[in-house]
Design a protein around this motif. Structure first.
Motif, PDB file in Angstrom:
ATOM      1  N   GLN A 187       0.821  -1.207   0.000  1.00  0.00           N
ATOM      2  CA  GLN A 187       0.000   0.000   0.000  1.00  0.00           C
ATOM      3  C   GLN A 187       0.864   1.270   0.000  1.00  0.00           C
ATOM      4  O   GLN A 187       0.464   2.290   0.552  1.00  0.00           O
ATOM      5  CB  GLN A 187      -0.930  -0.011   1.219  1.00  0.00           C
ATOM      6  CG  GLN A 187      -1.921  -1.148   1.243  1.00  0.00           C
ATOM      7  CD  GLN A 187      -2.827  -1.132   0.016  1.00  0.00           C
ATOM      8  OE1 GLN A 187      -3.276  -0.067  -0.421  1.00  0.00           O
ATOM      9  NE2 GLN A 187      -3.109  -2.305  -0.539  1.00  0.00           N
ATOM     10  N   GLN A 188       2.047   1.169  -0.616  1.00  0.00           N
ATOM     11  CA  GLN A 188       2.964   2.304  -0.656  1.00  0.00           C
ATOM     12  C   GLN A 188       3.188   2.742  -2.106  1.00  0.00           C
ATOM     13  O   GLN A 188       3.350   1.915  -3.005  1.00  0.00           O
ATOM     14  CB  GLN A 188       4.320   1.922  -0.037  1.00  0.00           C
ATOM     15  CG  GLN A 188       4.245   1.432   1.394  1.00  0.00           C
ATOM     16  CD  GLN A 188       4.010   2.560   2.380  1.00  0.00           C
ATOM     17  OE1 GLN A 188       4.404   3.693   2.157  1.00  0.00           O
ATOM     18  NE2 GLN A 188       3.338   2.250   3.493  1.00  0.00           N
ATOM     19  N   ASP A 189       3.176   4.051  -2.326  1.00  0.00           N
ATOM     20  CA  ASP A 189       3.623   4.605  -3.606  1.00  0.00           C
ATOM     21  C   ASP A 189       5.145   4.578  -3.641  1.00  0.00           C
ATOM     22  O   ASP A 189       5.802   4.948  -2.647  1.00  0.00           O
ATOM     23  CB  ASP A 189       3.146   6.042  -3.785  1.00  0.00           C
ATOM     24  CG  ASP A 189       1.644   6.126  -4.032  1.00  0.00           C
ATOM     25  OD1 ASP A 189       1.077   5.122  -4.510  1.00  0.00           O
ATOM     26  OD2 ASP A 189       1.056   7.180  -3.745  1.00  0.00           O
ATOM     27  N   VAL A 190       5.707   4.149  -4.768  1.00  0.00           N
ATOM     28  CA  VAL A 190       7.158   4.054  -4.898  1.00  0.00           C
ATOM     29  C   VAL A 190       7.582   4.820  -6.150  1.00  0.00           C
ATOM     30  O   VAL A 190       7.088   4.557  -7.248  1.00  0.00           O
ATOM     31  CB  VAL A 190       7.627   2.590  -4.992  1.00  0.00           C
ATOM     32  CG1 VAL A 190       9.140   2.540  -5.176  1.00  0.00           C
ATOM     33  CG2 VAL A 190       7.214   1.824  -3.741  1.00  0.00           C
ATOM     34  N   PHE A 191       8.509   5.764  -5.957  1.00  0.00           N
ATOM     35  CA  PHE A 191       9.063   6.539  -7.061  1.00  0.00           C
ATOM     36  C   PHE A 191      10.579   6.394  -7.010  1.00  0.00           C
ATOM     37  O   PHE A 191      11.190   6.564  -5.954  1.00  0.00           O
ATOM     38  CB  PHE A 191       8.669   8.013  -6.943  1.00  0.00           C
ATOM     39  CG  PHE A 191       7.184   8.236  -6.919  1.00  0.00           C
ATOM     40  CD1 PHE A 191       6.464   8.342  -8.091  1.00  0.00           C
ATOM     41  CD2 PHE A 191       6.515   8.319  -5.707  1.00  0.00           C
ATOM     42  CE1 PHE A 191       5.097   8.547  -8.065  1.00  0.00           C
ATOM     43  CE2 PHE A 191       5.149   8.532  -5.664  1.00  0.00           C
ATOM     44  CZ  PHE A 191       4.435   8.636  -6.850  1.00  0.00           C
ATOM     45  N   LEU A 192      11.167   6.098  -8.159  1.00  0.00           N
ATOM     46  CA  LEU A 192      12.619   5.890  -8.248  1.00  0.00           C
ATOM     47  C   LEU A 192      13.175   6.786  -9.353  1.00  0.00           C
ATOM     48  O   LEU A 192      12.597   6.878 -10.440  1.00  0.00           O
ATOM     49  CB  LEU A 192      12.943   4.427  -8.540  1.00  0.00           C
ATOM     50  CG  LEU A 192      14.423   4.045  -8.547  1.00  0.00           C
ATOM     51  CD1 LEU A 192      14.987   4.101  -7.137  1.00  0.00           C
ATOM     52  CD2 LEU A 192      14.624   2.654  -9.132  1.00  0.00           C
ATOM     53  N   ASN A 193      14.305   7.423  -9.083  1.00  0.00           N
ATOM     54  CA  ASN A 193      14.919   8.330 -10.049  1.00  0.00           C
ATOM     55  C   ASN A 193      16.431   8.130 -10.064  1.00  0.00           C
ATOM     56  O   ASN A 193      17.064   8.004  -9.009  1.00  0.00           O
ATOM     57  CB  ASN A 193      14.601   9.791  -9.692  1.00  0.00           C
ATOM     58  CG  ASN A 193      15.271  10.759 -10.642  1.00  0.00           C
ATOM     59  OD1 ASN A 193      15.131  10.649 -11.856  1.00  0.00           O
ATOM     60  ND2 ASN A 193      16.005  11.714 -10.099  1.00  0.00           N
ATOM     61  N   ILE A 194      16.989   8.082 -11.286  1.00  0.00           N
ATOM     62  CA  ILE A 194      18.440   8.045 -11.464  1.00  0.00           C
ATOM     63  C   ILE A 194      18.900   9.468 -11.734  1.00  0.00           C
ATOM     64  O   ILE A 194      18.529  10.060 -12.758  1.00  0.00           O
ATOM     65  CB  ILE A 194      18.852   7.111 -12.613  1.00  0.00           C
ATOM     66  CG1 ILE A 194      18.279   5.709 -12.390  1.00  0.00           C
ATOM     67  CG2 ILE A 194      20.360   7.060 -12.746  1.00  0.00           C
ATOM     68  CD1 ILE A 194      18.771   5.018 -11.152  1.00  0.00           C
TER      69      ILE A 194
END
Length: 458
Positions: A352-359
């Motif tokens: 139930q977590q939003d996950v955002f990943l950025n390089i």
């Protein structure tokens, strides 16, 4: 006069068909077949010179040991990144194709190289820009050359007339899709024209020993436009890529008959042109005064070049019904796999977590050795606790939660030590044949995700 012969070609992949078809059997695209005239005048077939035929040489088979070979000296451009990607410089008689998105800097790079080689006679042929436009672009650069000649022409026969008169030591074509041969009646940029013009330029390069650079367009999928045989005909295929909204550009090689395909060059776009980046790890890591959670440094390999890049992540409770999974510069499927491993093997509740990943830096990476850094970044954001900025990571995550060894670990450790890191976390399985005493930083061996968590946050 021979009978006019026509055929149908797919404008997406270049497959030939004797009749029109709605769906291409090769690439699956619809309504891409166009009829083109492929019959040429017989008396001019295969000649790159205008109005004359070069005398044909009679070839005889030779034993391999009887062939006299002399190592050819490469032409050093002075651009460190381009020379590295080409394998040490430009090979005489080579045919190099460089492709990339519109506005990425292909023409700027080629014009910059032409101006840098001040002692080499270069002919820059442009079918897209006028001579005044090229002059305007050259005024922004800091280089000046008296041996750079500009020709605005698209007819290959007229181009070869000027080549015979000027006899350049390097020929640059911008771009191959704008050229047309008078012996092919189809429009410029069609499959037949691209194939014929490339064949004429290849014959010219091999017979005269003059290196030729071709600038090529790309399709919406990122592949070089035109028939696939175009990439097979040339000696080297370079891909110029990057985000137009960011200043960094990457020059990759997907084919190189004279060097390795594992090299890449990194540039930074300025108002005065492209500047080679000699220490990319320094610019890819953000300098900040305070520690932030969700940030980890990973040691990766781009070809044969070790880089240290910053990985940023944000894990927060889902505001809407369906949690979001978003990644920039990283494979989304790989991210979903790592999230599943963290939930199953690491005990983290990410459903139930939003996950955002950025390089950071706008790079696109696919090295599995960054898995450990990605997981450390995700755990840091989930626990709302920063990672020690003096530690970096290099390891692959398996489906069982184990930390797997990565290749060329010595290069990654050496790059981390050069950038001033105090620790590097690695798989224990990759340290069996490694002499850890030769490095100045501390090596932290781990085998499972639980050990990573305990070392960082307990």
């Amino acid at each position: 006069m021979a009978k006019v012969k026509t055929a149908f070609f797919c404008q997406n992949c270049g497959v030939e068909s004797p009749k029109w078809v709605g769906k291409c059997p090769s690439c699956g695209e619809w309504n891409t077949y166009v009829e083109e005239v492929i019959q040429k005048e017989v008396n001019q077939k295969g000649s790159w010179k205008s109005g004359t035929l070069a005398p044909k040489k009679v070839s005889h088979p030779k034993r391999l040991k009887e062939i006299d070979y002399e190592a050819q000296s490469r032409l050093i451009t002075g651009d460190v990144e381009l020379d590295r990607v080409l394998g040490g410089g430009i090979v005489p008689g080579s045919l190099v194709l460089i492709g990339g998105e519109p506005g990425i800097g292909k023409s700027t790079l080629m014009l910059q190289i032409a101006l840098m080689l001040a002692s080499t006679k270069i002919l820059y042929v442009s079918g897209e820009e006028s001579e005044n436009q090229i002059k305007m672009r050259s005024e922004r650069m800091d280089y000046r050359s008296d041996n750079c000649y500009v020709l605005s022409e698209t007819n290959t026969q007229l181009i070869f007339q000027q080549v015979d008169l000027l006899k350049p030591e390097l020929l640059i074509i911008d771009s191959i899709q704008t050229l047309h041969s008078q012996y092919i009646e189809s429009a410029a940029g069609s499959v037949s024209q691209v194939r014929e013009c490339t064949a004429e330029l290849m014959k010219f390069a091999k017979e005269t020993g003059t290196p030729v650079f071709l600038i090529g367009h790309i399709t919406k999928d990122g592949a070089i436009a035109g028939p696939k045989i175009l990439e097979h005909m040339v000696d080297t295929v370079l891909q110029f890529e990057g985000d137009r909204h960011l200043s960094y550009r990457i020059l990759r090689t997907s084919k190189n008959r004279f060097g390795s395909t594992n090299e890449l060059g990194i540039y930074e776009m300025h108002a005065a042109g492209l500047k080679a980046v000699t220490n990319p790890s320094e610019i890819l890591m953000t300098q900040r005064e305070e520690q932030l959670n969700g940030v980890a440094i990973g040691a990766m390999l781009e070809g044969n070049r070790p880089l240290l890049i910053e990985i940023q992540s944000l894990v927060s409770p889902a505001t809407y019904g369906t949690p979001q999974r978003s990644s920039t510069g990283h494979d989304a499927k790989r991210l979903n796999m790592l999230l599943a491993v963290l939930e199953k093997r690491g005990g983290m509740r990410l459903g139930q977590q939003d996950v955002f990943l950025n390089i950071a830096g706008g790079l696109r990476v696919d090295d599995p050795g960054l898995d450990l850094a990605v997981c450390a970044s995700l755990i840091s954001s989930y626990e709302d606790s920063p990672v020690d900025p003096r530690i970096c990571f290099a390891g692959e995550i398996g489906l069982g939660g184990e930390i797997r060894a990565v290749n060329r670990i010595e290069s990654r450790i050496a790059e981390a030590a050069k950038m001033g890191f105090k620790k590097i976390m690695l798989s224990r399985y990759g340290l069996k044949s490694l002499n850890t005493e030769q490095f100045s930083l501390e090596i932290v061996p781990v085998t499972k995700l639980e050990e990573v968590y305990r070392h960082l946050f307990l």
